[in-house]
Design a protein around this motif. Structure first.
Motif, short mmCIF file in Angstrom:
data_model
loop_
_atom_site.label_atom_id
_atom_site.label_comp_id
_atom_site.label_asym_id
_atom_site.label_seq_id
_atom_site.Cartn_x
_atom_site.Cartn_y
_atom_site.Cartn_z
N LYS A 82 84.10 23.81 20.91
CA LYS A 82 83.16 22.68 20.98
C LYS A 82 83.29 21.82 19.73
O LYS A 82 83.28 20.59 19.79
CB LYS A 82 81.72 23.17 21.13
CG LYS A 82 81.40 23.79 22.46
CD LYS A 82 79.97 24.31 22.46
CE LYS A 82 79.64 25.12 23.68
NZ LYS A 82 78.26 25.66 23.63
N GLN A 95 84.78 18.06 19.26
CA GLN A 95 83.70 17.17 18.81
C GLN A 95 82.83 16.74 20.00
O GLN A 95 82.55 15.56 20.20
CB GLN A 95 84.26 15.96 18.06
CG GLN A 95 85.02 16.34 16.82
CD GLN A 95 85.63 15.16 16.09
OE1 GLN A 95 85.55 14.01 16.53
NE2 GLN A 95 86.24 15.44 14.95
N LEU A 96 82.41 17.74 20.77
CA LEU A 96 81.54 17.47 21.91
C LEU A 96 80.18 17.00 21.42
O LEU A 96 79.61 17.58 20.50
CB LEU A 96 81.36 18.72 22.77
CG LEU A 96 82.60 19.29 23.46
CD1 LEU A 96 82.22 20.51 24.30
CD2 LEU A 96 83.28 18.24 24.33
N THR A 97 79.66 15.96 22.03
CA THR A 97 78.33 15.48 21.71
C THR A 97 77.31 16.44 22.30
O THR A 97 77.64 17.22 23.21
CB THR A 97 78.09 14.08 22.30
OG1 THR A 97 78.09 14.19 23.73
CG2 THR A 97 79.14 13.08 21.83
N PRO A 98 76.06 16.42 21.82
CA PRO A 98 75.03 17.27 22.44
C PRO A 98 74.91 17.03 23.95
O PRO A 98 74.75 17.98 24.72
CB PRO A 98 73.75 16.88 21.70
CG PRO A 98 74.23 16.43 20.35
CD PRO A 98 75.55 15.73 20.62
N GLU A 99 75.02 15.77 24.37
CA GLU A 99 74.94 15.47 25.80
C GLU A 99 76.11 16.10 26.57
O GLU A 99 75.93 16.67 27.64
CB GLU A 99 74.92 13.96 26.05
CG GLU A 99 74.84 13.62 27.54
CD GLU A 99 74.99 12.13 27.83
OE1 GLU A 99 75.15 11.81 29.01
OE2 GLU A 99 74.95 11.32 26.89
N GLN A 100 77.32 16.00 26.02
CA GLN A 100 78.48 16.61 26.68
C GLN A 100 78.32 18.13 26.77
O GLN A 100 78.67 18.74 27.78
CB GLN A 100 79.76 16.28 25.92
CG GLN A 100 80.23 14.85 26.08
CD GLN A 100 81.44 14.56 25.21
OE1 GLN A 100 81.47 14.90 24.02
NE2 GLN A 100 82.46 13.93 25.81
N GLN A 101 77.80 18.72 25.70
CA GLN A 101 77.59 20.18 25.71
C GLN A 101 76.58 20.58 26.79
O GLN A 101 76.80 21.54 27.52
CB GLN A 101 77.13 20.65 24.33
CG GLN A 101 78.21 20.57 23.28
CD GLN A 101 77.75 21.10 21.94
OE1 GLN A 101 77.08 22.11 21.87
NE2 GLN A 101 78.13 20.43 20.86
N THR A 102 75.49 19.84 26.87
CA THR A 102 74.45 20.14 27.87
C THR A 102 75.00 19.99 29.28
O THR A 102 74.81 20.87 30.13
CB THR A 102 73.23 19.22 27.66
OG1 THR A 102 72.72 19.44 26.35
CG2 THR A 102 72.15 19.50 28.69
N SER A 151 86.14 12.83 27.20
CA SER A 151 87.03 11.67 27.06
C SER A 151 88.46 12.14 27.38
O SER A 151 88.74 13.35 27.41
CB SER A 151 86.97 11.11 25.64
OG SER A 151 87.60 12.02 24.73
N GLN A 183 89.71 14.24 24.53
CA GLN A 183 89.09 15.57 24.52
C GLN A 183 89.73 16.46 25.60
O GLN A 183 90.01 17.63 25.36
CB GLN A 183 87.58 15.48 24.75
CG GLN A 183 86.82 14.94 23.57
CD GLN A 183 85.37 14.67 23.91
OE1 GLN A 183 85.04 14.19 25.02
NE2 GLN A 183 84.47 14.97 22.98
#
Length: 195
Positions: free
Chosen positions: A46, A50-57, A94, A97
């Motif tokens: 992760k 560089q996953l954003t919090p939104e991408q992680q969720t 992305s 990513q």
């Protein structure tokens, strides 16, 4: 029959769980091909992506939903639900990513990714080589399923890792020199997975 489907489903879930637990204990591949989403959920990956919090969720929601895979689909083979999960995760990331995740997946799983049509197509593997890879992988999978049930101590895991290394060597041996070089490039920049 419903009992057979339930037994197959339960076995599939156990195999996925065991592979996940073993991967968390030691990042060396155990020879059970996981999807890219499984690799993406590792903490260090992760960060690398560089996953954003939104991408992680959103990604975690997709992973959690794999429990709702219909029994018939689970019974058809281990890659079905995992491929579907990867397809659901891809639009969350992305292009860069996703590219990096593919490289990390190749590094994490090693030559076992040669079973993937995506990788086999990229390497332009002919039908004969694909069959050899499939047969070797299926033989290993049958052995792994018997052996994973016997794991009681770290030495047992060492035996499985040793066999996975031997099979990895066999799988790479099916590639010609140019394909091996291309496969090595597909790994991208080396990454150190946490244990």
């Amino acid at each position: 029959s419903p009992k057979t489907e339930m037994r197959i489903s339960f076995t599939s879930i156990l195999i996925l769980l065991a592979a996940s637990l073993l991967a968390q204990q030691n990042p060396m591949p155990m020879g059970m091909l996981n999807g890219k989403a499984s690799v993406a959920m590792r903490g260090e990956v992760k960060g690398e992506l560089q996953l954003t919090p939104e991408q992680q969720t959103r990604s975690q929601r997709e992973v959690d939903a794999i429990g709702s895979v219909p029994v018939a689909e689970s019974a058809s083979g281990m890659l079905g639900p995992l491929e579907r999960l990867d397809a659901n995760i891809k639009p969350i990331l992305s292009d860069d990513q996703w590219k990096r995740l593919t490289e990390l997946w190749i590094q994490f799983e090693g030559p076992f990714v040669l079973q993937s049509p995506e990788i086999a197509d990229a390497l332009k593997l002919d039908d004969e080589v694909r069959k050899k890879i499939s047969d070797t992988s299926m033989k290993y999978t049958a052995w792994w399923r018997k052996e994973i049930a016997k794991v009681r101590k770290s030495a047992d895991l060492g035996r499985i890792r040793g066999e996975a290394r031997k099979v990895s060597g066999k799988l790479l041996g099916f590639l010609n020199k140019a394909q091996r070089e291309q496969f090595s490039k597909m790994e991208g920049q080396k990454f150190r997975f946490q244990t």
